[in-house]
Design an enzyme around this catalytic site. Structure first.
Site, PDB file in Angstrom:
ATOM      1  N   SER A  55     115.349  20.743   3.399  1.00 23.70           N
ATOM      2  CA  SER A  55     114.150  19.928   3.265  1.00 23.70           C
ATOM      3  C   SER A  55     113.835  19.199   4.574  1.00 23.70           C
ATOM      4  O   SER A  55     113.654  19.835   5.600  1.00 23.70           O
ATOM      5  CB  SER A  55     114.320  18.966   2.089  1.00 23.70           C
ATOM      6  OG  SER A  55     113.091  18.457   1.647  1.00 23.70           O
ATOM      7  N   ASP A 168     112.556  23.672  -2.709  1.00 22.27           N
ATOM      8  CA  ASP A 168     113.399  22.710  -2.005  1.00 22.27           C
ATOM      9  C   ASP A 168     114.887  23.007  -2.211  1.00 22.27           C
ATOM     10  O   ASP A 168     115.371  23.060  -3.340  1.00 22.27           O
ATOM     11  CB  ASP A 168     113.075  21.310  -2.517  1.00 22.27           C
ATOM     12  CG  ASP A 168     113.620  20.213  -1.626  1.00 22.27           C
ATOM     13  OD1 ASP A 168     114.810  20.267  -1.279  1.00 22.27           O
ATOM     14  OD2 ASP A 168     112.851  19.298  -1.266  1.00 22.27           O
TER      15      ASP A 168
END
Length: 279
Positions: A55, A168
């Site tokens: 991320s 993610d």
């Protein structure tokens, strides 16, 4: 490329150079603290040999591996309008679109940038929503897995790449130490989501943030045990995932905390890679 759970980058030289391998966690705006960590390591002349990121940690790692200086990266992102980057999409997969983010990455990294063209070995970790597994990328095109690693489910539509639906990486592995094990370098894990044990639930937004932090914290437990040194600035507990306007403060927290760990970091470079964390 055929993905496995732990692919090894072909860009890694046969003779392992001295240096630290950094695992950079996700954490939204708090990921800007990673830049302070990197700036301090540069100032201390402690070489970074390899990076793995999830991320916001993936974004920081990609730009640093591409040759950008930490303070240069900070200014780049502080000068960008987050509102413009997160345009509403209202698709059946998510509320926001990543088109502007992709354009930003392409403008600064190059649309055809590959892992092999980076100055440092880099592994990006994303979640394959279909397989329900954490997947690693260290070869081929850089931007698609970089977008995938940062695509928060519900907010962003998944990234379609190599037959996978990527989201993610923090969903299953927010502190990617495992991507760096067994490669000859001492592993330093940088976690920018320390658990706030004194936090109180005061509203719906706070409830969502707290729930996500607890879930992510749980999947980082093993990673914290596997690394040689954990950098986890406690001051970051006071910050929220969308505090981008406080980027300089976040940078400074990572910078100061890392300078204070200079002795422990230097000791890693003289100890066996798999030795316990120095006292």
């Amino acid at each position: 490329m055929t993905l496995t759970e732990k692919p090894i980058s072909t860009s890694q030289p046969s003779a392992t150079p001295p240096g630290l391998a950094l695992a950079l966690s996700g954490g939204g705006a708090r990921g800007l603290a990673h830049l302070g960590v990197l700036a301090a390591l540069d100032e201390l002349a402690l070489p970074v040999a390899a990076l793995a990121g999830v991320s916001s940690g993936a974004i920081v790692g990609a730009f640093y591996a591409a040759g950008f200086a930490p303070r240069e990266i900070l200014q780049l992102f502080m000068g960008v309008s987050i509102t413009r980057l997160t345009r509403m999409a209202f698709s059946r997969y998510g509320l926001l679109q990543l088109g502007a983010v992709e354009a930003l990455f392409a403008r600064h990294l190059g649309a055809g940038c590959t892992f092999e063209s980076l100055r440092l070995p880099l592994t990006l970790v994303a979640t394959d929503l279909t397989a329900g597994a954490s997947v690693h990328f260290s070869q081929g095109l850089l931007i698609p897995p970089l977008l995938g690693s940062s695509a928060v489910p519900v907010l962003y539509r998944p990234i379609e790449y190599q037959g996978r639906q990527l989201a993610d990486g923090g969903l299953l592995n927010n502190l990617p130490v495992d991507a760096l094990l067994g490669r000859g370098w001492p592993v330093v894990a940088v976690n920018c989501i320390p658990t706030n044990t004194g936090g109180r639930i005061t509203g719906f937004r706070n409830l969502v943030e707290r729930t996500l932090n607890l879930i992510i914290g749980a999947n980082s437990t093993l990673s914290k045990q596997q690394c040689q040194l954990l950098l986890e600035p406690p001051e970051l507990r006071a910050y929220r995932p969308l505090d981008y306007r406080r980027g300089q403060e976040l940078f400074d927290i990572g910078y100061r905390y890392t300078l204070a760990q200079a002795l422990a970091l230097r000791a890693l470079l003289t100890a066996p890679a798999d030795s316990p964390e120095p006292e």
